[in-house]
Design a protein around this motif. Structure first.
Motif, PDB file in Angstrom:
ATOM      1  N   THR A   1       0.832  -1.205   0.000  1.00 44.74           N
ATOM      2  CA  THR A   1       0.000   0.000   0.000  1.00 44.74           C
ATOM      3  C   THR A   1       0.866   1.253   0.000  1.00 44.74           C
ATOM      4  OG1 THR A   1      -1.790  -1.115   1.177  1.00 44.74           O
ATOM      5  CG2 THR A   1      -1.744   1.288   1.281  1.00 44.74           C
ATOM      6  N   THR A   2       0.562   2.167  -0.898  1.00 41.33           N
ATOM      7  CA  THR A   2       1.289   3.434  -0.974  1.00 41.33           C
ATOM      8  C   THR A   2       0.456   4.616  -0.499  1.00 41.33           C
ATOM      9  OG1 THR A   2       0.596   3.770  -3.279  1.00 41.33           O
ATOM     10  CG2 THR A   2       2.676   2.600  -2.904  1.00 41.33           C
TER      11      THR A   2
ATOM     12  N   THR B   1     -13.026   2.584   2.362  1.00 39.61           N
ATOM     13  CA  THR B   1     -11.606   2.910   2.398  1.00 39.61           C
ATOM     14  C   THR B   1     -10.978   2.427   1.106  1.00 39.61           C
ATOM     15  OG1 THR B   1     -11.509   2.694   4.806  1.00 39.61           O
ATOM     16  CG2 THR B   1      -9.421   2.605   3.617  1.00 39.61           C
ATOM     17  N   LEU B   2     -10.320   3.330   0.400  1.00 41.85           N
ATOM     18  CA  LEU B   2      -9.635   2.978  -0.839  1.00 41.85           C
ATOM     19  C   LEU B   2      -8.138   3.018  -0.597  1.00 41.85           C
ATOM     20  CD1 LEU B   2     -11.691   4.971  -3.516  1.00 41.85           C
ATOM     21  CD2 LEU B   2     -11.942   2.582  -2.834  1.00 41.85           C
TER      22      LEU B   2
ATOM     23  N   PRO C   1       0.371  -1.563 -10.195  1.00 42.99           N
ATOM     24  CA  PRO C   1      -0.554  -0.718  -9.436  1.00 42.99           C
ATOM     25  C   PRO C   1      -1.974  -1.281  -9.456  1.00 42.99           C
ATOM     26  CG  PRO C   1      -0.292   0.157 -11.641  1.00 42.99           C
ATOM     27  CD  PRO C   1       0.550  -1.093 -11.588  1.00 42.99           C
ATOM     28  N   GLY C   2      -2.690  -1.043  -8.371  1.00 42.48           N
ATOM     29  CA  GLY C   2      -4.076  -1.462  -8.298  1.00 42.48           C
ATOM     30  C   GLY C   2      -4.769  -0.699  -7.185  1.00 42.48           C
ATOM     31  N   ILE C   3      -6.026  -1.038  -6.961  1.00 50.61           N
ATOM     32  CA  ILE C   3      -6.839  -0.386  -5.931  1.00 50.61           C
ATOM     33  C   ILE C   3      -7.484  -1.456  -5.057  1.00 50.61           C
ATOM     34  CG2 ILE C   3      -8.908   0.999  -5.485  1.00 50.61           C
ATOM     35  CD1 ILE C   3      -6.581   2.667  -6.455  1.00 50.61           C
ATOM     36  N   GLY C   4      -7.408  -1.265  -3.740  1.00 46.98           N
ATOM     37  CA  GLY C   4      -8.160  -2.083  -2.811  1.00 46.98           C
ATOM     38  C   GLY C   4      -9.292  -1.265  -2.228  1.00 46.98           C
TER      39      GLY C   4
ATOM     40  N   ASP D   1     -12.924  -6.808   2.113  1.00 49.26           N
ATOM     41  CA  ASP D   1     -11.966  -6.140   1.230  1.00 49.26           C
ATOM     42  C   ASP D   1     -12.175  -6.657  -0.188  1.00 49.26           C
ATOM     43  OD1 ASP D   1     -10.893  -5.214   3.647  1.00 49.26           O
ATOM     44  OD2 ASP D   1      -9.229  -6.652   3.613  1.00 49.26           O
ATOM     45  N   PHE D   2     -12.032  -5.766  -1.161  1.00 47.71           N
ATOM     46  CA  PHE D   2     -12.139  -6.131  -2.568  1.00 47.71           C
ATOM     47  C   PHE D   2     -10.968  -5.484  -3.307  1.00 47.71           C
ATOM     48  CE2 PHE D   2     -16.286  -5.750  -0.618  1.00 47.71           C
ATOM     49  CZ  PHE D   2     -16.887  -6.971  -0.929  1.00 47.71           C
ATOM     50  N   TYR D   3     -10.375  -6.239  -4.232  1.00 43.49           N
ATOM     51  CA  TYR D   3      -9.204  -5.732  -4.941  1.00 43.49           C
ATOM     52  C   TYR D   3      -9.440  -5.676  -6.441  1.00 43.49           C
ATOM     53  CZ  TYR D   3      -6.391  -5.700  -0.744  1.00 43.49           C
ATOM     54  OH  TYR D   3      -5.896  -5.395   0.490  1.00 43.49           O
TER      55      TYR D   3
END
Length: 212
Positions: A85-86, A102-103, A109-112, A120-122
């Motif tokens: 996570t960045t 919460t994003l 790169p991706g988004i959770g 949680d979903f990715y």
């Protein structure tokens, strides 16, 4: 999706070793080869998801009565935090009957996306070449789930017993999606705290209130 408009994305182009354009989303006429399951040749093709997540955050900030927290503490919302996570942004509606979102931005790169209390979903959930998803497909899924939560079309459940389970369900304008998994790796205290909250919401989480 309310007044939200997906930002314009310059289409990234990727080529193979022979200079031919790689047509992601149409790589396999039949089943992919076994070797493709362990390869992600161009994970950077998912970079547009970061741009889209930024646009979603700004839209939610401008449209709904929410508070936004950004920083490492927001990562604690996730059930299974991502090691790469960045950036993490938590969006909390003013009504406690509404699910928090919460994003997280990953270096993949991706988004959770953490929605509500226990899920949680990715995007992408798997970016290997065998799965052959496109950033557009992943963006569609992210936007659909975000707005299902915002519009009160998301519910969660806890099933107690010898083998505790947690479940979720989204309702979309053109369909639905749901799932259930074992809760063995979720701390018991977290399940105990979530259970009465979710039982008090038999119709699921409420729609977010608009910004005054």
């Amino acid at each position: 999706m309310s007044s939200y408009v997906r930002p314009t994305i310059e289409e990234p182009v990727f080529r193979d070793s022979d200079g031919r354009v790689i047509d992601y989303g149409n790589l396999w006429a039949d089943s992919p080869p076994e070797s493709a399951y362990s390869v992600t040749e161009h994970p950077e093709r998912y970079a547009p998801l970061h741009v889209i997540a930024d646009a979603l955050i700004e839209h939610l900030r401008d449209t709904y009565d929410v508070e936004i927290d950004e920083g490492p503490e927001a990562i604690a919302e996730l059930v299974r935090p991502h090691r790469d996570t960045t950036r993490a942004v938590r969006i909390r509606p003013s009504d406690p009957d509404c699910a928090t979102l919460t994003l997280i931005f990953t270096s993949y790169p991706g988004i959770g996306m953490h929605a509500g209390l226990l899920h949680d979903f990715y995007f992408p959930s798997c970016g290997c070449d065998a799965c052959d998803s496109t950033w557009q497909d992943e963006a569609d899924g992210l936007e659909r789930q975000v707005f299902a939560v915002v519009n009160g079309n998301y519910r969660e459940s806890v099933k107690r017993g010898l083998r505790p389970m947690v479940g979720y369900a989204f309702t979309f304008p053109d369909g639905a999606s749901s799932g259930r998994t074992g809760a063995g790796d979720i701390p018991a205290a977290r399940l105990d705290a979530a259970d009465p909250i979710l039982r008090a919401l038999p119709d699921g989480w409420a729609a977010w209130p608009p910004r005054p």
